[in-house]
Every structure is written in structure tokens, then in C-alpha cells.
Design a protein around this motif. Structure first.
Motif, mmCIF file in Angstrom:
data_model
loop_
_atom_site.group_PDB
_atom_site.id
_atom_site.type_symbol
_atom_site.label_atom_id
_atom_site.label_comp_id
_atom_site.label_asym_id
_atom_site.label_seq_id
_atom_site.Cartn_x
_atom_site.Cartn_y
_atom_site.Cartn_z
ATOM 1 N N ALA A 88 -14.309 4.853 -45.349
ATOM 2 C CA ALA A 88 -15.300 4.057 -46.074
ATOM 3 C C ALA A 88 -15.881 3.010 -45.140
ATOM 4 O O ALA A 88 -15.172 2.441 -44.310
ATOM 5 N N PRO A 90 -17.337 -0.645 -43.844
ATOM 6 C CA PRO A 90 -16.798 -1.989 -44.098
ATOM 7 C C PRO A 90 -17.418 -2.612 -45.348
ATOM 8 O O PRO A 90 -18.568 -2.366 -45.674
ATOM 9 N N ARG A 91 -16.611 -3.419 -46.031
ATOM 10 C CA ARG A 91 -17.082 -4.146 -47.210
ATOM 11 C C ARG A 91 -17.304 -5.601 -46.833
ATOM 12 O O ARG A 91 -16.722 -6.096 -45.886
ATOM 13 N N SER A 92 -18.093 -6.284 -47.599
ATOM 14 C CA SER A 92 -18.315 -7.730 -47.447
ATOM 15 C C SER A 92 -18.609 -8.104 -45.992
ATOM 16 O O SER A 92 -17.847 -8.823 -45.374
ATOM 17 N N MET A 102 -15.951 -9.290 -41.541
ATOM 18 C CA MET A 102 -15.996 -8.122 -42.411
ATOM 19 C C MET A 102 -14.623 -7.842 -42.996
ATOM 20 O O MET A 102 -13.611 -8.314 -42.486
ATOM 21 N N ARG A 103 -14.641 -7.098 -44.073
ATOM 22 C CA ARG A 103 -13.399 -6.688 -44.724
ATOM 23 C C ARG A 103 -13.409 -5.168 -44.768
ATOM 24 O O ARG A 103 -14.378 -4.561 -45.208
ATOM 25 N N MET A 104 -12.332 -4.563 -44.287
ATOM 26 C CA MET A 104 -12.230 -3.110 -44.261
ATOM 27 C C MET A 104 -10.974 -2.705 -45.026
ATOM 28 O O MET A 104 -9.961 -3.397 -44.970
ATOM 29 N N ARG A 111 -5.936 -3.815 -46.866
ATOM 30 C CA ARG A 111 -7.145 -4.562 -46.529
ATOM 31 C C ARG A 111 -6.981 -5.262 -45.190
ATOM 32 O O ARG A 111 -5.924 -5.821 -44.905
ATOM 33 N N ARG A 113 -9.006 -8.114 -42.839
ATOM 34 C CA ARG A 113 -10.094 -9.084 -42.706
ATOM 35 C C ARG A 113 -10.280 -9.351 -41.217
ATOM 36 O O ARG A 113 -9.323 -9.689 -40.524
ATOM 37 N N GLY A 137 -25.345 -0.914 -43.823
ATOM 38 C CA GLY A 137 -25.683 -1.628 -45.055
ATOM 39 C C GLY A 137 -26.996 -1.142 -45.644
ATOM 40 O O GLY A 137 -27.141 -0.986 -46.855
ATOM 41 N N GLN A 140 -26.459 2.285 -47.221
ATOM 42 C CA GLN A 140 -25.715 2.197 -48.501
ATOM 43 C C GLN A 140 -26.637 1.754 -49.610
ATOM 44 O O GLN A 140 -26.609 2.295 -50.702
ATOM 45 N N SER A 141 -27.480 0.749 -49.348
ATOM 46 C CA SER A 141 -28.374 0.267 -50.395
ATOM 47 C C SER A 141 -29.459 1.303 -50.701
ATOM 48 O O SER A 141 -29.947 1.381 -51.815
#
Length: 144
Positions: A88, A90-92, A102-104, A111, A113, A137, A140-141
Motif C-alpha cells: 500500500a 504511504p498514508r498521511s 509519512m506513515r506507512m 505502522r 512513522r 498522491g 490515488q486522488s
């Protein structure tokens, strides 16, 4: 893309000594009690923050390298030499020329950070990381 993270602790040591000097001076100079309390409290918070940063940088779970692949999968190398990977993106993500955060979440659900200051990695590789994260990003959007 392979990005090795090398955090520099040398300025922190100098600042910690300066903060300890400020605390010592505020105790010896006649200041109003509230001013001495505010200065001491602020300096104490700074010292606590530096201690936490030092522990985080020396932790065996600290991320020391990131590998990003073209298919949005990634692999992290931790301080103890273990590797974890995920598919997946990275998130945030926060991407700025001075800091990337980033958070993965890896395939096992753990998780991670990651904070990468500008002086902790090669400038060109950090720029490429920011561009890659921005493109992921945008894709994804666009998929939603």
C-alpha cells in the motif's frame, strides 16, 4: 529508488549545553519567580524533546533506509537490520523541502512513522522522494 537516512545529532548536543546554561543563569540571577518558572519550564520541555529524539534515532525500530518501487510497493530497513515491506502507498504524507513526514503500514499491519529532515539524506534523492510521493498522491486522488 533507495534513500538512506543519516540523522545528525551534533547540533543537538550544543543546544542542550546552551539550554543547561540558561537554566543555571536563571537560577543565579534575581528574576521574578514567574519568569524563572517560565524559562525553566520551557528549557525543560526542550531537553525532554531532545532526549526523546535521541532515543528515537538510536532505537532498533528506527527507519534507516527506504526503498520505493515503481509499482508503489516499498521496503524499509530498520536500525536492527530487519526489513519490512508493504504494497500500500504511504498514508498521511507531508512533503516540504525541509521535511518529509509519512506513515506507512507494512503487510503485517505494523505502522511506521518516518520523519526525514532535509539534512538527513542526499538532496537529490530527497527531491525524488518528494516527487514520487506527490505523484502517488495525485494518482490515488484520481482513482477515487
Amino acid at each position: 529508488m533507495h534513500l538512506r537516512i543519516q540523522l545528525n545529532n551534533s547540533p543537538a548536543g550544543t543546544l542542550v549545553l546552551a539550554v543547561c546554561g540558561v537554566i543555571a543563569i536563571t537560577q543565579s540571577v534575581l528574576l521574578p519567580p514567574t519568569a524563572a518558572l517560565v524559562i525553566g519550564f520551557t528549557a525543560g520541555l526542550y531537553l525532554l524533546n531532545e532526549w526523546n529524539l535521541l532515543l528515537h534515532r538510536c532505537d532498533s525500530r528506527a527507519v534507516v533506509a527506504i526503498n520505493l518501487f515503481a509499482d508503489s510497493s516499498w521496503q524499509l530497513e530498520l536500525g536492527d537490520g530487519t526489513r519490512c515491506s508493504g504494497s500500500a502507498p504511504p498514508r498521511s504524507v507531508f512533503s516540504h523541502p525541509l521535511l518529509v513526514a509519512m506513515r506507512m503500514v507494512d503487510d503485517d499491519g505494523v505502522r511506521h512513522r518516518i520523519l526525514i529532515p532535509a539534512d538527513a539524506a542526499d538532496g537529490e534523492m530527497l527531491r525524488r522522494l518528494r516527487v514520487t510521493l506527490r505523484r502517488q498522491g495525485a494518482s490515488q486522488s484520481g482513482d477515487q
